[in-house]
Design an enzyme around this catalytic site. Sequence first.
Site, PDB file in Angstrom:
ATOM      1  N   GLY A  55       0.804  -1.213   0.000  1.00  0.00           N
ATOM      2  CA  GLY A  55       0.000   0.000   0.000  1.00  0.00           C
ATOM      3  C   GLY A  55       0.839   1.266   0.000  1.00  0.00           C
ATOM      4  N   SER A  56       2.074   1.179   0.442  1.00  0.00           N
ATOM      5  CA  SER A  56       2.938   2.359   0.461  1.00  0.00           C
ATOM      6  C   SER A  56       3.643   2.586  -0.870  1.00  0.00           C
ATOM      7  CB  SER A  56       3.986   2.244   1.573  1.00  0.00           C
ATOM      8  OG  SER A  56       3.368   2.435   2.832  1.00  0.00           O
ATOM      9  N   SER A  97       6.948   4.466   3.834  1.00  0.00           N
ATOM     10  CA  SER A  97       6.459   3.331   4.612  1.00  0.00           C
ATOM     11  C   SER A  97       5.479   3.879   5.640  1.00  0.00           C
ATOM     12  CB  SER A  97       7.592   2.595   5.321  1.00  0.00           C
ATOM     13  OG  SER A  97       7.035   1.637   6.220  1.00  0.00           O
ATOM     14  N   SER A  99       3.930   2.487   8.137  1.00  0.00           N
ATOM     15  CA  SER A  99       4.278   2.141   9.529  1.00  0.00           C
ATOM     16  C   SER A  99       5.679   2.612   9.878  1.00  0.00           C
ATOM     17  CB  SER A  99       4.209   0.624   9.713  1.00  0.00           C
ATOM     18  OG  SER A  99       5.171   0.017   8.864  1.00  0.00           O
ATOM     19  N   THR A 102       8.817  -1.281   7.728  1.00  0.00           N
ATOM     20  CA  THR A 102       8.871  -2.348   6.720  1.00  0.00           C
ATOM     21  C   THR A 102      10.316  -2.663   6.337  1.00  0.00           C
ATOM     22  OG1 THR A 102       6.682  -1.768   5.963  1.00  0.00           O
ATOM     23  CG2 THR A 102       8.056  -2.939   4.385  1.00  0.00           C
ATOM     24  N   ARG A 149      -3.059   1.087   3.206  1.00  0.00           N
ATOM     25  CA  ARG A 149      -3.658   1.211   1.863  1.00  0.00           C
ATOM     26  C   ARG A 149      -4.753   2.263   1.814  1.00  0.00           C
ATOM     27  NH1 ARG A 149      -5.090  -3.297   4.464  1.00  0.00           N
ATOM     28  NH2 ARG A 149      -7.224  -4.102   4.450  1.00  0.00           N
ATOM     29  N   GLU A 233      -6.415  -7.685  -0.522  1.00  0.00           N
ATOM     30  CA  GLU A 233      -6.314  -7.330   0.898  1.00  0.00           C
ATOM     31  C   GLU A 233      -7.682  -7.105   1.557  1.00  0.00           C
ATOM     32  OE1 GLU A 233      -2.962  -4.747   2.170  1.00  0.00           O
ATOM     33  OE2 GLU A 233      -2.453  -4.673   0.058  1.00  0.00           O
ATOM     34  N   HIS A 249      -0.387  -9.603 -26.501  1.00  0.00           N
ATOM     35  CA  HIS A 249       0.665 -10.431 -27.098  1.00  0.00           C
ATOM     36  C   HIS A 249       0.886 -11.717 -26.316  1.00  0.00           C
ATOM     37  CE1 HIS A 249       1.837  -7.296 -29.972  1.00  0.00           C
ATOM     38  NE2 HIS A 249       1.364  -6.499 -29.031  1.00  0.00           N
ATOM     39  N   LYS A 340       5.183 -10.677   8.516  1.00  0.00           N
ATOM     40  CA  LYS A 340       6.133  -9.688   9.047  1.00  0.00           C
ATOM     41  C   LYS A 340       6.762 -10.189  10.343  1.00  0.00           C
ATOM     42  CE  LYS A 340       4.307  -5.636   6.687  1.00  0.00           C
ATOM     43  NZ  LYS A 340       3.638  -4.344   6.736  1.00  0.00           N
TER      44      LYS A 340
HETATM   45  C1  F6R Z   1      -1.756  -2.653   4.526  1.00  0.00           C
HETATM   46  C2  F6R Z   1      -1.102  -2.694   3.240  1.00  0.00           C
HETATM   47  C3  F6R Z   1       0.230  -3.372   3.088  1.00  0.00           C
HETATM   48  C4  F6R Z   1       1.379  -2.491   3.632  1.00  0.00           C
HETATM   49  C5  F6R Z   1       2.740  -3.153   3.378  1.00  0.00           C
HETATM   50  C6  F6R Z   1       3.916  -2.280   3.754  1.00  0.00           C
HETATM   51  O1  F6R Z   1      -2.885  -1.816   4.465  1.00  0.00           O
HETATM   52  O2  F6R Z   1      -1.655  -2.198   2.316  1.00  0.00           O
HETATM   53  O3  F6R Z   1       0.392  -3.645   1.722  1.00  0.00           O
HETATM   54  O4  F6R Z   1       1.318  -1.234   3.012  1.00  0.00           O
HETATM   55  O5  F6R Z   1       2.804  -4.344   4.097  1.00  0.00           O
HETATM   56  O6  F6R Z   1       3.783  -1.754   5.035  1.00  0.00           O
HETATM   57  P1  F6R Z   1       3.988  -0.191   5.259  1.00  0.00           P
HETATM   58  O7  F6R Z   1       2.996   0.471   4.345  1.00  0.00           O
HETATM   59  O8  F6R Z   1       3.710   0.055   6.695  1.00  0.00           O
HETATM   60  O9  F6R Z   1       5.404   0.101   4.866  1.00  0.00           O
END
Ligand code: F6R
Length: 348
Positions: A55-56, A97, A99, A102, A149, A233, A249, A340
């Site tokens: 999502g980031s 990111s 959070s 990541t 996301r 998701e 193609h 994770k």
């Molecule tokens: C959760 C989502 C995930 C996170 C991904 C990376 O809503 O969409 O795809 O975005 O796991 O984590 P972040 O975004 O915290 O770096």
Amino acid sequence: MSRDWSRLREELDRGRMWDILMQFPEDLERAWREAEELELEWEEPSKVLVAGMGGSAIGGDLAKEYAYDRARIPVEVVRDFEPPLYADRSTLAFVVSYSGKTEETLSTLSRLLDAGCAIVAVTSGGILGEVAAKKGLPVLEVPAGRPPRTALPYLYLPILVILSKLGVLEFDRGELEEAISMAREARRELFEGGETSRVAEELAERALGKIPLIYSYRPYYSVAYRFKTQINENAKQHAFCAEIPEMCHNEIVGWERGGSKYFPVFLRGREEDPRVRARVEYLVEVLEERGVGYGVVEARGEGRLSNQLSLLYAADVASYYLALLNGVDPTPIELISRMKKRVGGPHW
Ligand code: F6R
């Protein structure tokens, strides 16, 4: 079939994703304002990287497609532990990111710092926030406490605004105003059961029990990918996407023997090159000859941004409805959270 969506929402949406979807126009406005406030003294870079995952990272895909024929330098997205070797002192890197925790993104950040890139951090905090503070990197703060996301406005618009401030691309702020008023109109329709609800509900109903195959082209293919990942998701369901003209193609041959378990969906916008249109029309013929039902989502507005974001909003809401039809809460992403924990990162 008429569904009692508000009852399904009450029952299943424990993470209250609906409330976040309903504040999309205000999120766009706030993300725009905050990005405009960020002062950067830098020179125009020779290339741009957007590092992030999931999502980031999607804001990077949208920006890359937006910039394709409007920027004279490359804009690339890095979903990896390492940046490409060409990252250097003249590279501008957005490290995104939500959070700030990541592993892939933090590992890339460390290499980007070693390479002397100009870095903008986009995060709600975490280790990325701490490192940015320690190193004095400019930070775009994303509101905390929601699934990454759903923070898309904060992860996409700042990239366009900053690239335009640095002279990388021309970006008419009127496009932003149009996109925001389009989002307001779409939200009103969601409340009142207008066109946007109809499109999103129909997509969800028709995707139920099928594998959506989402087809689009530049500058909307990033939205097709977003739709795929939102179905994964939010609705906990498989979905795939493919890009026109490339899929003409290879993937197209998969339709030779029909395919009733799939639900093809075309995302179409105002910018449709006649050569692309000819291919979309051919694909539609192929599907009709085989009796395969397909969906079409039409973008709204004049500007590229409004077209991208109107498709994206409809897709986000459709994936949300599909979650409800699948009987799941759209918010939790158990298998990602467990991954994770299992892999042990991040190491800084
Ligand atoms: C959760 C989502 C995930 C996170 C991904 C990376 O809503 O969409 O795809 O975005 O796991 O984590 P972040 O975004 O915290 O770096």
